[in-house]
Design a protein around this motif. Structure first.
Motif, short mmCIF file in Angstrom:
data_model
loop_
_atom_site.label_atom_id
_atom_site.label_comp_id
_atom_site.label_asym_id
_atom_site.label_seq_id
_atom_site.Cartn_x
_atom_site.Cartn_y
_atom_site.Cartn_z
N TYR A 236 38.45 -15.49 -54.38
CA TYR A 236 39.10 -14.73 -53.31
C TYR A 236 39.45 -13.32 -53.80
CZ TYR A 236 39.20 -19.38 -51.40
OH TYR A 236 38.81 -20.62 -50.96
N LYS A 237 39.70 -13.19 -55.09
CA LYS A 237 39.93 -11.86 -55.65
C LYS A 237 38.64 -11.04 -55.59
CE LYS A 237 43.66 -13.09 -58.86
NZ LYS A 237 44.07 -13.16 -60.29
N ILE A 238 37.51 -11.69 -55.90
CA ILE A 238 36.23 -11.00 -55.82
C ILE A 238 35.96 -10.54 -54.39
CG2 ILE A 238 33.72 -11.26 -56.04
CD1 ILE A 238 34.19 -13.19 -58.31
N LEU A 239 36.18 -11.44 -53.44
CA LEU A 239 35.96 -11.10 -52.03
C LEU A 239 36.83 -9.92 -51.61
CD1 LEU A 239 34.77 -11.59 -49.24
CD2 LEU A 239 36.49 -13.38 -48.90
N SER A 240 38.11 -9.97 -51.97
CA SER A 240 39.03 -8.89 -51.61
C SER A 240 38.58 -7.57 -52.23
CB SER A 240 40.44 -9.24 -52.09
OG SER A 240 40.90 -10.42 -51.48
N ALA A 241 38.15 -7.63 -53.50
CA ALA A 241 37.72 -6.41 -54.17
C ALA A 241 36.44 -5.85 -53.55
CB ALA A 241 37.50 -6.70 -55.66
N LEU A 242 35.51 -6.73 -53.17
CA LEU A 242 34.27 -6.29 -52.53
C LEU A 242 34.56 -5.59 -51.20
CD1 LEU A 242 31.90 -9.35 -53.12
CD2 LEU A 242 31.64 -7.06 -54.09
N ILE A 243 35.47 -6.17 -50.43
CA ILE A 243 35.83 -5.61 -49.13
C ILE A 243 36.49 -4.25 -49.30
CG2 ILE A 243 37.29 -5.91 -47.10
CD1 ILE A 243 36.85 -8.96 -47.48
N CYS A 244 37.43 -4.17 -50.24
CA CYS A 244 38.15 -2.90 -50.48
C CYS A 244 37.18 -1.82 -50.96
CB CYS A 244 39.25 -3.11 -51.50
SG CYS A 244 40.66 -4.07 -50.90
N SER A 245 36.26 -2.18 -51.86
CA SER A 245 35.32 -1.19 -52.37
C SER A 245 34.40 -0.69 -51.26
CB SER A 245 34.48 -1.77 -53.52
OG SER A 245 33.63 -2.80 -53.06
N PHE A 246 33.95 -1.60 -50.38
CA PHE A 246 33.10 -1.20 -49.26
C PHE A 246 33.85 -0.26 -48.33
CE2 PHE A 246 31.03 -1.44 -45.18
CZ PHE A 246 29.69 -1.45 -45.49
N PHE A 247 35.11 -0.60 -48.03
CA PHE A 247 35.91 0.22 -47.13
C PHE A 247 36.10 1.63 -47.67
CE2 PHE A 247 40.00 1.85 -45.65
CZ PHE A 247 39.87 1.73 -44.28
N PHE A 248 36.55 1.74 -48.90
CA PHE A 248 36.86 3.05 -49.46
C PHE A 248 35.60 3.87 -49.77
CE2 PHE A 248 40.88 0.81 -50.51
CZ PHE A 248 41.74 1.68 -49.86
N CYS A 249 34.48 3.18 -50.01
CA CYS A 249 33.23 3.91 -50.26
C CYS A 249 32.62 4.47 -48.97
CB CYS A 249 32.22 3.00 -50.95
SG CYS A 249 32.57 2.68 -52.69
N ILE A 276 29.39 14.42 -50.47
CA ILE A 276 30.37 13.67 -51.26
C ILE A 276 30.53 12.26 -50.68
CG2 ILE A 276 32.80 13.51 -51.93
CD1 ILE A 276 32.85 16.58 -51.99
N GLY A 277 30.64 12.19 -49.34
CA GLY A 277 30.78 10.89 -48.69
C GLY A 277 29.57 10.00 -48.94
N ALA A 278 28.37 10.60 -48.93
CA ALA A 278 27.15 9.82 -49.17
C ALA A 278 27.08 9.33 -50.60
CB ALA A 278 25.93 10.68 -48.86
N THR A 279 27.56 10.14 -51.53
CA THR A 279 27.58 9.72 -52.94
C THR A 279 28.56 8.56 -53.14
OG1 THR A 279 26.99 11.95 -53.67
CG2 THR A 279 27.99 10.48 -55.30
N LEU A 280 29.71 8.63 -52.47
CA LEU A 280 30.67 7.51 -52.54
C LEU A 280 30.05 6.25 -51.93
CD1 LEU A 280 34.04 9.24 -51.55
CD2 LEU A 280 33.43 8.29 -53.79
N ALA A 281 29.32 6.43 -50.84
CA ALA A 281 28.66 5.28 -50.22
C ALA A 281 27.63 4.68 -51.17
CB ALA A 281 27.99 5.70 -48.90
N ALA A 283 27.79 4.75 -54.35
CA ALA A 283 28.51 4.11 -55.46
C ALA A 283 28.83 2.65 -55.16
CB ALA A 283 29.79 4.87 -55.76
N ASN A 284 28.89 2.30 -53.89
CA ASN A 284 29.19 0.92 -53.52
C ASN A 284 28.12 -0.05 -54.01
OD1 ASN A 284 30.93 -0.93 -51.80
ND2 ASN A 284 28.95 -1.28 -50.86
N THR A 285 26.90 0.45 -54.27
CA THR A 285 25.81 -0.43 -54.67
C THR A 285 25.96 -0.98 -56.08
OG1 THR A 285 24.49 1.46 -55.40
CG2 THR A 285 24.18 0.71 -53.14
N PHE A 286 26.72 -0.30 -56.95
CA PHE A 286 26.90 -0.86 -58.29
C PHE A 286 28.30 -1.42 -58.50
CE2 PHE A 286 28.76 3.26 -59.26
CZ PHE A 286 29.67 2.98 -60.26
N MET A 287 29.14 -1.35 -57.46
CA MET A 287 30.48 -1.91 -57.58
C MET A 287 30.45 -3.44 -57.63
SD MET A 287 32.62 0.50 -57.88
CE MET A 287 34.13 -0.44 -57.62
#
Length: 331
Positions: A236-249, A276-281, A283-287
């Motif tokens: 559940y920690k992994i799931l939460s982290a994946l969701i947060c990383s997707f949101f902020f990216c 900058i926004g596209a680069t953050l997006a 970055a989500n691929t290796f998170m």
């Protein structure tokens, strides 16, 4: 994951006065380098390297070293989506550096499409993982009797088909045009309403609706888990982290997309913000692999065991070869 300058430029309108005009009368975005270009290129190269390595590792561990389960099926699909993005990212980096697209019309369409395919498939898979976890906690008996890897594989296939259908506008509207020795890969929206409709569809279907479903599942999980004793909270920690990383990216990118649709802001500010926004997006691929390694206990254990066995096997082969060499010398 379209990046708005080269192939990061997929949302740039083609009917504004700040744009230049091609020989056939099409308006094109007057793309120029920004002071941040070297930094963004470097970041994207790092994303590409770590994304290729990390997601390949996830596919190897989850696909061949771990037991086949529903959740590993989802994680493998997510890693494949990210890996596919990273394979095409070097073309985007080249375009970002040179502002010239020498790869032809087909690759122009494919590269842009792969970026959005990754966006849709990633968020849809996160929705599936969230719903799956929610069902497991809310209906444990039912989920134990009905959850199985082959059903998950069928659902994943449906997700990929839906993602591909939603990616079609990028295939349709992406074009190239030549200005002397320089070729541009750009989105050829005939009217502003087409541009607006595509951007809104991507935002609503690829972000708002999925994220609302994820939030609802998260609330249900939080309520249910108060009354459940878990052996481990790491999944559940992994799931939460994946969701947060997707949101902020992805939030910065979608924000600048809608600012760009208004056309009341400085083109330079929008261009820089979109990049900058596209680069953050991107970055989500290796998170995802990073989160698996640092949070996922099962993944870390399997990774250590696999690497250790590989090293031991390599050392054993080396010792055997040396032993044979000694025997030959003695003879």
């Amino acid at each position: 994951m379209d990046l708005d300058y080269v192939n990061y430029d997929d949302y740039i309108s083609t009917d504004e006065t700040e744009n230049t005009t091609s020989d056939d009368g099409q308006f094109l975005f007057n793309d120029t380098q920004t002071p941040l270009a070297p930094i963004l290129v470097t970041i994207n190269v790092i994303i590409c390297v770590f994304g290729l390595g990390g997601n390949s590792l996830v596919i190897w561990i989850c696909g061949w070293k771990m037991k086949k389960t529903v959740i590993t099926t989802f994680y493998i699909s997510l890693a494949i989506s990210n890996l596919l993005f990273c394979v095409f990212l070097p073309l985007e980096v080249f375009y970002m550096m040179t502002l010239h697209w020498p790869f032809g019309l087909l690759m122009c369409k494919l590269t842009s499409s792969v970026l959005f395919l990754n966006m849709y498939s990633s968020v849809f898979l996160l929705v599936l993982i969230s719903i799956d976890r929610c069902v497991m906690v809310s209906f444990p008996v039912w989920s134990q009797n009905h959850r199985c890897p082959w059903k998950a594989l069928v659902i994943v296939a449906i997700v990929w088909v839906l993602s591909a259908l939603l990616t079609l506008p990028s295939m349709i509207y992406r074009h190239i045009t030549a200005h002397g020795t320089v070729t541009q890969c750009y989105s050829n929206y005939k009217v502003k309403s087409q541009h607006k409709a595509v951007a809104q569809t991507r935002f609503i279907c690829g972000f708002v609706i999925p994220f609302l479903i994820i939030v609802v599942c998260g609330v249900v999980l939080a309520v249910q888990l108060k009354n459940v004793t878990l052996k481990s909270a790491r999944p559940y920690k992994i799931l939460s982290a994946l969701i947060c990383s997707f949101f902020f990216c992805w939030v910065p990118y979608h924000t600048f997309i809608f600012l760009e649709l208004d056309f009341n802001y400085s083109p330079d500010v929008l261009r820089t913000g979109l990049r900058i926004g596209a680069t953050l997006a991107a970055a989500n691929t290796f998170m995802s692999p990073v989160l698996y390694v640092f949070i996922g206990n099962d993944f870390k254990t399997t990774l250590k065991r696999s690497l250790t066995s590989r090293i031991e096997a390599a050392l054993a082969d080396d010792l055997r070869s040396r032993s044979k060499s000694v025997d030959i010398v003695q003879l």
